[in-house]
Design a protein around this motif. Structure first.
Motif, PDB file in Angstrom:
ATOM      1  N   ARG A  72      47.637  30.958  63.114  1.00 25.95           N
ATOM      2  CA  ARG A  72      48.208  30.012  64.087  1.00 25.95           C
ATOM      3  C   ARG A  72      49.725  30.035  64.041  1.00 25.95           C
ATOM      4  O   ARG A  72      50.395  29.992  65.073  1.00 25.95           O
ATOM      5  CB  ARG A  72      47.708  28.589  63.799  1.00 25.95           C
ATOM      6  N   SER A  76      52.136  30.984  67.147  1.00 20.51           N
ATOM      7  CA  SER A  76      53.222  30.083  67.585  1.00 20.51           C
ATOM      8  C   SER A  76      54.527  30.839  67.709  1.00 20.51           C
ATOM      9  O   SER A  76      55.283  30.647  68.659  1.00 20.51           O
ATOM     10  CB  SER A  76      53.476  28.991  66.547  1.00 20.51           C
ATOM     11  N   ARG A  81      57.565  28.434  71.807  1.00 18.45           N
ATOM     12  CA  ARG A  81      57.802  27.206  71.060  1.00 18.45           C
ATOM     13  C   ARG A  81      58.123  27.565  69.623  1.00 18.45           C
ATOM     14  O   ARG A  81      57.653  28.568  69.095  1.00 18.45           O
ATOM     15  CB  ARG A  81      56.567  26.310  71.095  1.00 18.45           C
ATOM     16  N   LEU A  83      58.140  26.815  65.429  1.00 16.27           N
ATOM     17  CA  LEU A  83      57.077  26.474  64.483  1.00 16.27           C
ATOM     18  C   LEU A  83      57.652  25.485  63.481  1.00 16.27           C
ATOM     19  O   LEU A  83      58.698  25.743  62.883  1.00 16.27           O
ATOM     20  CB  LEU A  83      56.625  27.737  63.757  1.00 16.27           C
ATOM     21  N   ASN A 225      55.503  23.690  67.670  1.00 16.61           N
ATOM     22  CA  ASN A 225      54.113  23.522  67.254  1.00 16.61           C
ATOM     23  C   ASN A 225      54.141  23.103  65.795  1.00 16.61           C
ATOM     24  O   ASN A 225      54.813  23.737  64.983  1.00 16.61           O
ATOM     25  CB  ASN A 225      53.351  24.843  67.374  1.00 16.61           C
TER      26      ASN A 225
END
Ligand SMILES: Nc1ncnc2c1ncn2[C@@H]1O[C@H](COP(=O)(O)OP(=O)(O)OP(=O)(O)O)[C@@H](O)[C@H]1O
Ligand SMILES: [Mg+2]
Length: 369
Positions: A72, A76, A81, A83, A225
């Motif tokens: 994940r 990201s 976006r 992290l 995120n």
């Protein structure tokens, strides 16, 4: 001898991840034929292998935890976006951000250390004043800071402890993250707009103890995120991590005796019990308010080994552990030291093994004991 020569003469205590693991990165790059996002040094698959390890390729596991977290995090970073890694202190957020940057960009050194005194200059850019006076604001007199560098070179920028910065300073990330551009109004014409190149993104870390992420503006939160990094749940996993990390630290400190397994077992048990407030057989007990993280356990294991070796010429013992624990446990308040003493008195007697007996006997080594 010039200062530069003197600086390069010593051995770095901890080179950045891309230097520590240069051979692994080179091997992964050589065998990496999977598609990779624009501007990335490795594919997602190879970056994941670098972090969680791959026995077949001889890649060591560097971060212990849920591999899906790594997936994940990498996804990201491939989006627009940023992290944000959040979690308790000492859960390897900084280590993970370093490994991610080394895998994605081959460079983990574009790092901003957040704190109450962090300024925009340290994040964006400043000026070389001698050149500024002699030739005015030019590209030559501009001194780029990590964010400008990362945008111009298409690299990952790390922002450590972002929530410790003043809010208005944090907010200078808004337009780099959303519009992928930074204005340098002092420079004339096109040079005054720096557009982010492919590969640029930001990994920030924040710990939940000091100042939580509640202090972040909601505008900035929306541009990240969030991923939570949890403490290691399993005893054996934590023990083997502490063992391998402490062995390596001791080796680098000139200690040739590896740490004793039975002492490390006692150390990791003690840390876990003082962290959770519950003993291995299920008794409720007092938790310490000090942070008893895995990172702290590693550094205490290192100190125990150093103490044993340099004071007695032997691997560290349970008695050395008591001396080293005092400095970790009594950090926040004196009450913790009293709790530690009660723990050693009340919760060690029922356990078997000479190390537990030594630990109990050594409680007099605690300051004021
Ligand atoms: N899950 C883990 N995987 C690998 N190492 C870990 C893990 N948890 C803790 N460690 C140990 O902790 C050290 C990293 O701590 P690090 O400074 O990255 O934590 P942090 O979460 O950034 O802490 P802080 O909130 O205090 O900044 C590692 O070098 C390793 O020894
Ligand atoms: Mg950190």
């Amino acid at each position: 001898m010039s200062a530069a020569v003197e600086i390069s003469a010593g051995r770095a205590q901890r080179p950045p991840a891309e230097v520590r693991h240069a051979d692994e990165l080179a091997r992964l790059r050589a065998g990496d034929d999977a598609p990779r996002p624009p501007g990335w040094a490795l594919s997602l698959r190879a970056a994941r292998a670098f972090i969680v390890g791959d026995a077949k390729l001889g890649i060591t596991r560097k971060f212990v935890g849920d591999p899906s977290l790594i997936d994940r995090a990498l996804v990201s970073l491939a989006t627009s976006r940023g992290l944000l890694l959040v979690g308790e202190p000492g859960t390897a957020k900084s280590l993970l951000s370093e490994l991610l940057a080394a895998a994605v960009s081959g460079d983990s050194t574009l790092t901003i250390q957040g704190g109450a005194a962090t300024t925009e200059d340290q994040i964006k850019y400043s000026w070389n004043y001698a050149l500024l006076v002699s030739e005015g604001p030019t590209e030559r007199s501009l001194v780029p800071a990590p964010l400008l560098r990362g945008m111009a070179q298409g690299r990952t920028v790390r922002f450590e402890e972002i929530t410790r910065c003043p809010l208005e300073v944090q907010d200078c990330l808004l337009s780099p993250l959303s519009d992928r551009v930074m204005a340098v109004p002092e420079l004339p014409g096109e040079a005054g707009m720096v557009f982010a190149r492919d590969g640029f993104n930001i990994i920030a870390t924040a710990n939940t103890r000091d100042r939580g992420v509640n202090d972040m503006s909601s505008a900035l939160k929306r541009r990240f995120n969030f991923e939570t990094v949890f403490p290691i749940a399993d005893f054996d996993t934590e023990l083997s991590l502490v063992e391998s990390e402490a062995t390596e630290l001791l080796r680098r400190s000139g200690v040739t005796a590896p740490p004793r397994r039975d002492v490390l077992e006692v150390l990791v048990t003690t840390f876990r019990e003082l962290r959770t407030g519950r003993t291995a057989r299920g008794d409720e007990m007092e938790r310490l308010s000090a942070v008893m993280s895995t990172a702290e356990a590693v550094s205490v294991a290192h100190a125990v080994g150093l103490r044993g070796w340099f004071l007695h010429g032997a691997p560290g013992s349970a008695a050395d552990l008591v001396s080293c624990l005092a400095g970790t446990a009594a950090k926040d308040n004196a009450e913790d030291l009293a709790k530690l003493r009660r723990y050693l008195e009340q919760h060690t007697a029922w356990r078997t093994g000479p190390q537990w007996r030594d630990l109990r006997d050594a409680r007099r080594e605690l300051p004021g004991g």
